[in-house]
Design a protein around this motif. Structure first.
Motif, PDB file in Angstrom:
ATOM      1  N   THR A   1       0.875  -1.180   0.000  1.00  0.00           N
ATOM      2  CA  THR A   1       0.000   0.000   0.000  1.00  0.00           C
ATOM      3  C   THR A   1       0.906   1.221   0.000  1.00  0.00           C
ATOM      4  O   THR A   1       2.016   1.189   0.514  1.00  0.00           O
ATOM      5  CB  THR A   1      -0.934   0.060   1.219  1.00  0.00           C
ATOM      6  N   GLY A   2       0.430   2.300  -0.585  1.00  0.00           N
ATOM      7  CA  GLY A   2       1.248   3.511  -0.614  1.00  0.00           C
ATOM      8  C   GLY A   2       1.019   4.303  -1.875  1.00  0.00           C
ATOM      9  O   GLY A   2      -0.036   4.168  -2.485  1.00  0.00           O
ATOM     10  N   PHE A   3       1.996   5.095  -2.255  1.00  0.00           N
ATOM     11  CA  PHE A   3       1.888   6.099  -3.318  1.00  0.00           C
ATOM     12  C   PHE A   3       1.173   7.292  -2.707  1.00  0.00           C
ATOM     13  O   PHE A   3       1.799   8.265  -2.348  1.00  0.00           O
ATOM     14  CB  PHE A   3       1.178   5.540  -4.555  1.00  0.00           C
ATOM     15  N   VAL A   4      -0.146   7.185  -2.560  1.00  0.00           N
ATOM     16  CA  VAL A   4      -0.920   8.142  -1.770  1.00  0.00           C
ATOM     17  C   VAL A   4      -1.693   7.319  -0.741  1.00  0.00           C
ATOM     18  O   VAL A   4      -1.735   6.096  -0.854  1.00  0.00           O
ATOM     19  CB  VAL A   4      -1.870   8.970  -2.660  1.00  0.00           C
ATOM     20  N   PRO A   5      -2.290   7.964   0.296  1.00  0.00           N
ATOM     21  CA  PRO A   5      -2.902   7.161   1.358  1.00  0.00           C
ATOM     22  C   PRO A   5      -3.893   6.118   0.840  1.00  0.00           C
ATOM     23  O   PRO A   5      -4.869   6.454   0.180  1.00  0.00           O
ATOM     24  CB  PRO A   5      -3.584   8.209   2.234  1.00  0.00           C
ATOM     25  N   GLY A   6      -3.589   4.858   1.133  1.00  0.00           N
ATOM     26  CA  GLY A   6      -4.523   3.776   0.893  1.00  0.00           C
ATOM     27  C   GLY A   6      -4.394   3.049  -0.419  1.00  0.00           C
ATOM     28  O   GLY A   6      -4.999   1.990  -0.590  1.00  0.00           O
TER      29      GLY A   6
ATOM     30  N   TRP B   1      -1.570  -1.964  -4.125  1.00  0.00           N
ATOM     31  CA  TRP B   1      -1.059  -2.706  -5.271  1.00  0.00           C
ATOM     32  C   TRP B   1      -1.555  -4.136  -5.062  1.00  0.00           C
ATOM     33  O   TRP B   1      -1.416  -4.686  -3.959  1.00  0.00           O
ATOM     34  CB  TRP B   1       0.462  -2.735  -5.266  1.00  0.00           C
TER      35      TRP B   1
ATOM     36  N   VAL C   1      -7.739   8.680  -4.526  1.00  0.00           N
ATOM     37  CA  VAL C   1      -8.207  10.045  -4.765  1.00  0.00           C
ATOM     38  C   VAL C   1      -7.896  10.406  -6.216  1.00  0.00           C
ATOM     39  O   VAL C   1      -7.071   9.772  -6.864  1.00  0.00           O
ATOM     40  CB  VAL C   1      -7.513  11.074  -3.819  1.00  0.00           C
TER      41      VAL C   1
ATOM     42  N   PHE D   1     -10.481   5.146   0.519  1.00  0.00           N
ATOM     43  CA  PHE D   1      -9.967   6.199   1.392  1.00  0.00           C
ATOM     44  C   PHE D   1     -11.163   7.005   1.880  1.00  0.00           C
ATOM     45  O   PHE D   1     -12.024   7.382   1.080  1.00  0.00           O
ATOM     46  CB  PHE D   1      -8.996   7.089   0.597  1.00  0.00           C
TER      47      PHE D   1
ATOM     48  N   MET E   1      -8.336   5.675   8.194  1.00  0.00           N
ATOM     49  CA  MET E   1      -8.954   6.356   7.060  1.00  0.00           C
ATOM     50  C   MET E   1      -8.686   5.644   5.731  1.00  0.00           C
ATOM     51  O   MET E   1      -9.213   6.026   4.709  1.00  0.00           O
ATOM     52  CB  MET E   1      -8.535   7.826   6.988  1.00  0.00           C
ATOM     53  N   VAL E   2      -7.851   4.595   5.769  1.00  0.00           N
ATOM     54  CA  VAL E   2      -7.648   3.808   4.558  1.00  0.00           C
ATOM     55  C   VAL E   2      -8.146   2.385   4.799  1.00  0.00           C
ATOM     56  O   VAL E   2      -8.052   1.855   5.900  1.00  0.00           O
ATOM     57  CB  VAL E   2      -6.160   3.788   4.111  1.00  0.00           C
TER      58      VAL E   2
END
Lengths: 294, 325
Positions: free
Chosen positions: A154-159, A162, A202, A219, A232-233
């Protein structure tokens, strides 16, 4: 098979980066999870972040509290104590994940970005189906949804999850990323790049091929929905998602429950030995399906 | 209370950041130039963890609605109180009704405005820093707008003395081209040996794409070692199987325009990163702007740690000086 010795490298003075394998495999990912879970249980002083990735992981630490050499010794010890996956047992959430494929919103986004694409005359679905040897987009979607995926990072942006399909290598789907990234991707878009599904939490930039959209959020900043009370994720590494094609009617029905705050993911929990999934992906898939249909 | 009369180009509430959530994809955010942020706090007697305002390129106009001491550190951006010039790197007293404004940026890129007690906004996951992409933290999760009202906090540890200034020797110099020290690593072996040397020899120019997410540089094209791509990585030679990105790490998509990832960056992705700018030099990046020059200088980890200690010592010296004056 992955290397017996991981590759340790420093990310400046606050990060250590560990690559278990150059190429992606379920085995490498399970090893990453086993090692990072082991490290989390040790609560090493001075370590602020333990970040599992697909075939590597990263640790952020404060070198004023723990020296890089000492931390390296902890990482090597965690590696040694998890070499034998026979004794590792993983508990995962199995989640029914409806997807509306070839939807109007991602279609509009990708049509706007044709100048950044390998094949400006196809949609992303048509292109990916063709280069993977499928005769139709329907057959391609069927293959995408034939087996479950593990949330490998998980990552890149919150939540953002992959997701890597639990399937034999010869059945794995692989697609290139866009030649140049898009500047616009709709929220909840279902994308595919390399060997991974990603769902964009998002609206924003993105370089994966766009195949569809999820009606359910991943998210929820204000933690309005019950599945987001703790975080929140929604996605967590190790989750197992079964993507299920739906039609517009079901999409709209799910959206309505999201809007009125009653939406819940359909979740089952399973405990399994990773070697079973690595050695017999088909058997594992059947077991997961059985669990979901229970 | 402080009223935002004009917001400036992009002014956000920042503190030392939000560590611990990297693995869910939430970057740490926080002041880009932590040295200037910290010294501004120390000048008004705050804990360094108190939130300041980070103003980029163009300062805000703020009206104080209470008697309040404040300090402006960072970029050489002239500051005025009711139109009269005031010194930077100095504790200044404002009376209720006074208006703080800024002139044209001379050197550097970011100013830090500390008020006694710090800027009070609700902490989110332990930090008051703004992460605007997802609307998390700061003042309503976004950059300031005209009409916003800011509260003052209570993170003051001692009373500041008005007029006390940080001596010149502890003020950073933003004049010359930035020297950014880099520990090579992560996927540096993906570059050809020649390209690696060229990367450190070249002079780089900051492009307009330079913000809290990252700084992009133009210069030369770098070559990656040709190879059959590993399964799952993607077809471009700069692609790797998606992995984590350290703060300060340098990625070079397709070999053109290296990007240094900063506090609001994506936490991971599929580009090879070739090294990491050391934490002590992230402050310096934050004070560069479009068309400025930068050089990347190769160092080893021991030297990175030495520079880290040097920066900490400097902060301790400033703190001790301010306590005694």
């Amino acid at each position: 098979m992955i290397h017996s010795t991981p590759r340790y490298t420093y990310g400046g003075d606050e990060f250590i980066f560990v690559e278990l394998s150059e190429e992606m495999s379920l085995e490498a990912n399970i090893r990453v999870m086993a090692i990072t879970r082991e490290l989390q249980e040790h609560h090493i002083r001075g370590v602020s972040d333990i970040c599992p990735a697909n075939a590597s992981y990263m640790v952020r630490y404060d070198p004023d509290v723990i020296s890089p050499e000492d931390l390296l010794r902890h990482l090597e010890a965690a590696d040694r104590s998890t070499t034998d996956l026979a004794h590792v047992s993983l508990t995962s959430r199995v989640v029914d994940f409806p997807i509306l494929f070839d939807d109007p919103w991602t279609r509009e986004a990708l049509m706007r970005a044709r100048d950044r694409h390998q094949d400006p005359n196809s949609t992303d679905l048509e292109y990916a189906a063709r280069i993977n040897g499928f005769s139709s987009t329907e057959a391609f979607i069927e293959a995408l949804c034939r087996a479950p995926y593990i949330v490998s990072m998980t990552g890149f942006v919150p939540g953002l999850p992959w997701c890597f399909q639990i399937a034999p290598r010869e059945e794995q789907i692989e697609v290139p990323k866009y030649v140049r990234p898009r500047t616009y991707t709709p929220e909840r878009a279902f994308g595919f790049g390399g060997a991974f599904v990603a769902i964009y939490p998002v609206e924003g930039a993105g370089g994966y091929q766009l195949f569809g959209i999820s009606p359910s959020p991943i998210f929820d900043r204000d933690q309005r929905l019950p599945d987001f009370r703790e975080s929140m994720v929604f996605p967590r590494p190790g989750d197992i998602y079964w993507f299920r094609p739906i039609d517009m009617k079901e999409y709209e029905a799910i959206r309505a429950t999201v809007e009125n705050g009653t939406f819940r993911y359909r979740i089952r929990e399973i405990t399994f030995n990773p070697n079973d999934a690595i050695r017999d992906p088909a058997g594992f898939s059947a077991a997961v399906k059985g669990e979901l249909e229970r | 209370m402080i009223r935002v009369v004009k917001p400036g180009l992009s002014t956000t509430v920042q503190d030392l950041g939000r560590p611990g959530y990297y693995s869910i994809g939430l970057p740490p955010s926080g002041a880009l130039d932590k040295y200037s942020h910290t010294v501004a706090n120390l000048l008004v007697g705050n804990d360094p963890a108190a939130a300041t305002l980070e103003a980029t390129y163009l300062g805000p106009e703020l009206e104080f609605r209470a008697d309040l001491r404040f300090a402006v550190c960072g970029a050489d951006m002239p500051a005025f109180l009711n139109g009269q010039p005031i010194p930077l790197w100095t504790a200044v007293a404002a009376r209720s009704g006074d208006v703080l404004s800024f002139g044209m940026l001379q050197k550097g890129a970011r100013s830090y405005i500390a008020v006694e007690g710090g800027i009070e906004v609700p902490p989110v996951m332990g930090s008051r820093s703004t992460y605007a992409l997802c609307g998390i933290g700061g003042h309503e999760g976004r950059a300031l707008k005209a009409g916003d009202m800011l509260e003052k906090g209570d993170l003051q540890t001692r009373a500041p003395r008005e007029g006390v200034a940080v001596p010149e020797k502890w003020r950073p110099n933003f004049a010359e081209a930035a020297e950014l020290h880099v520990v090579p690593g992560l996927y540096v072996h993906r570059l050809t040996e020649e390209s690696k040397q060229e990367f450190f020899a070249a002079e780089w120019t900051v492009t307009p794409e330079a913000n809290r997410v990252g700084y992009r540089y133009k210069g030369i094209r770098l070559q990656f070692v040709d190879r059959p791509q590993p399964f799952g990585a993607g077809s471009n030679p700069s692609n790797v199987v998606d992995c984590g990105y350290p703060i300060g790490s340098i990625q070079v998509p397709d070999g053109v325009e290296p990007i240094v990832l900063l506090n609001d960056a994506v936490t991971g992705g599929g580009y090879a990163t070739i090294g990491t700018v050391i934490s002590a030099d992230l402050d310096r990046i934050a004070q560069t702007r479009t068309n400025q020059k930068a050089k990347f200088v190769e160092i080893d980890l021991a030297e990175a740690l030495r520079r880290r200690r040097e920066r900490q010592t400097r902060i301790l010296e400033v703190e001790s000086f301010l306590r005694q004056s």
